[in-house]
Design a protein around this motif. Sequence first.
Motif, PDB file in Angstrom:
ATOM      1  N   GLU A  51     -66.465  -0.945 -14.530  1.00 43.07           N
ATOM      2  CA  GLU A  51     -65.526  -0.716 -15.637  1.00 43.07           C
ATOM      3  C   GLU A  51     -65.200   0.767 -15.837  1.00 43.07           C
ATOM      4  N   GLN A  52     -65.876   1.636 -15.104  1.00 44.46           N
ATOM      5  CA  GLN A  52     -65.591   3.069 -15.190  1.00 44.46           C
ATOM      6  C   GLN A  52     -64.254   3.382 -14.515  1.00 44.46           C
ATOM      7  N   SER A  53     -63.651   4.504 -14.875  1.00 41.53           N
ATOM      8  CA  SER A  53     -62.470   4.962 -14.140  1.00 41.53           C
ATOM      9  C   SER A  53     -62.856   5.280 -12.702  1.00 41.53           C
ATOM     10  N   PHE A  54     -64.084   5.787 -12.521  1.00 42.74           N
ATOM     11  CA  PHE A  54     -64.615   6.071 -11.189  1.00 42.74           C
ATOM     12  C   PHE A  54     -66.129   6.163 -11.300  1.00 42.74           C
ATOM     13  N   THR A  55     -66.821   5.626 -10.312  1.00 45.08           N
ATOM     14  CA  THR A  55     -68.269   5.806 -10.207  1.00 45.08           C
ATOM     15  C   THR A  55     -68.540   6.383  -8.829  1.00 45.08           C
ATOM     16  N   GLY A  56     -69.141   7.550  -8.813  1.00 43.46           N
ATOM     17  CA  GLY A  56     -69.423   8.245  -7.564  1.00 43.46           C
ATOM     18  C   GLY A  56     -70.900   8.204  -7.233  1.00 43.46           C
ATOM     19  N   ALA A  57     -71.196   8.193  -5.940  1.00 46.88           N
ATOM     20  CA  ALA A  57     -72.576   8.214  -5.462  1.00 46.88           C
ATOM     21  C   ALA A  57     -72.772   9.432  -4.567  1.00 46.88           C
ATOM     22  N   ALA A  58     -73.885  10.128  -4.771  1.00 48.02           N
ATOM     23  CA  ALA A  58     -74.279  11.243  -3.900  1.00 48.02           C
ATOM     24  C   ALA A  58     -75.206  10.654  -2.846  1.00 48.02           C
ATOM     25  N   VAL A  59     -74.785  10.757  -1.595  1.00 48.28           N
ATOM     26  CA  VAL A  59     -75.479  10.069  -0.515  1.00 48.28           C
ATOM     27  C   VAL A  59     -75.968  11.072   0.530  1.00 48.28           C
ATOM     28  N   ASN A  60     -77.195  10.887   0.985  1.00 50.78           N
ATOM     29  CA  ASN A  60     -77.704  11.643   2.125  1.00 50.78           C
ATOM     30  C   ASN A  60     -76.973  11.099   3.347  1.00 50.78           C
ATOM     31  N   ALA A  61     -76.163  11.939   3.987  1.00 46.06           N
ATOM     32  CA  ALA A  61     -75.305  11.499   5.092  1.00 46.06           C
ATOM     33  C   ALA A  61     -76.104  10.912   6.258  1.00 46.06           C
ATOM     34  N   ASP A  62     -77.333  11.397   6.459  1.00 42.09           N
ATOM     35  CA  ASP A  62     -78.143  10.913   7.582  1.00 42.09           C
ATOM     36  C   ASP A  62     -78.810   9.574   7.292  1.00 42.09           C
ATOM     37  N   ILE A  99     -77.415  18.854  -6.074  1.00 44.58           N
ATOM     38  CA  ILE A  99     -76.696  17.584  -6.080  1.00 44.58           C
ATOM     39  C   ILE A  99     -75.912  17.445  -7.380  1.00 44.58           C
ATOM     40  N   GLY A 100     -76.503  17.848  -8.492  1.00 42.80           N
ATOM     41  CA  GLY A 100     -75.810  17.805  -9.781  1.00 42.80           C
ATOM     42  C   GLY A 100     -74.519  18.600  -9.728  1.00 42.80           C
ATOM     43  N   GLU A 101     -74.576  19.765  -9.125  1.00 39.85           N
ATOM     44  CA  GLU A 101     -73.383  20.612  -9.015  1.00 39.85           C
ATOM     45  C   GLU A 101     -72.306  19.916  -8.185  1.00 39.85           C
TER      46      GLU A 101
END
Length: 173
Positions: A51-62, A99-101
């Motif tokens: 229901e958010q306008s956007f939900t983002g995830a910070a992912v370890n690419a490896d 990650i917060g930044e």
Amino acid sequence: EENIMEIIIREYSEKDLEQMVEIWNEVIDSGIAFPQTERLTQHEAAAFFDEQSFTGAAVNADTQEILGLYTLHPNNIGRCGHLSNASYAVKSVARGLHIGEKLVLHSIKKSKELGFKILQFNAVVKTNYSALKLYEKLGFVRLGTIPGGFLMKNGKYEDIILFYHELNLEQKI
């Protein structure tokens, strides 16, 4: 040579839910940052993040491990609907890795893309020093303090600080 972890921020997907719920609930359980007192269930989380306008995830690419997340939504309705609001959560073991930044910068970009004019934080707890430092570093304006606006887990009331960031400074009238 030190192995630098590559963090990507992307829209969350259903397969991320379990890890995201764990991170979100870790912040709720700490009782020092989020206003919510009730943990999210897996079922509630799907609806909440959707229901958010956007939900983002910070992912370890490896490893594809989720290390943090943010939710972005209108801060108000109607004539104040151009103000956005966001919440950020970083897994405790991954704190200090900027990650917060990355999450905040991504949310600023995403807010602009979605047509919001201002990103506003309603309740940054005064003792959340890393958040305060980050928001000021990124150009957020400290709006004021609400005395005792947050009930800490230990039963003590702590001040909250409001911040805002104008998203289209060049369009300032």
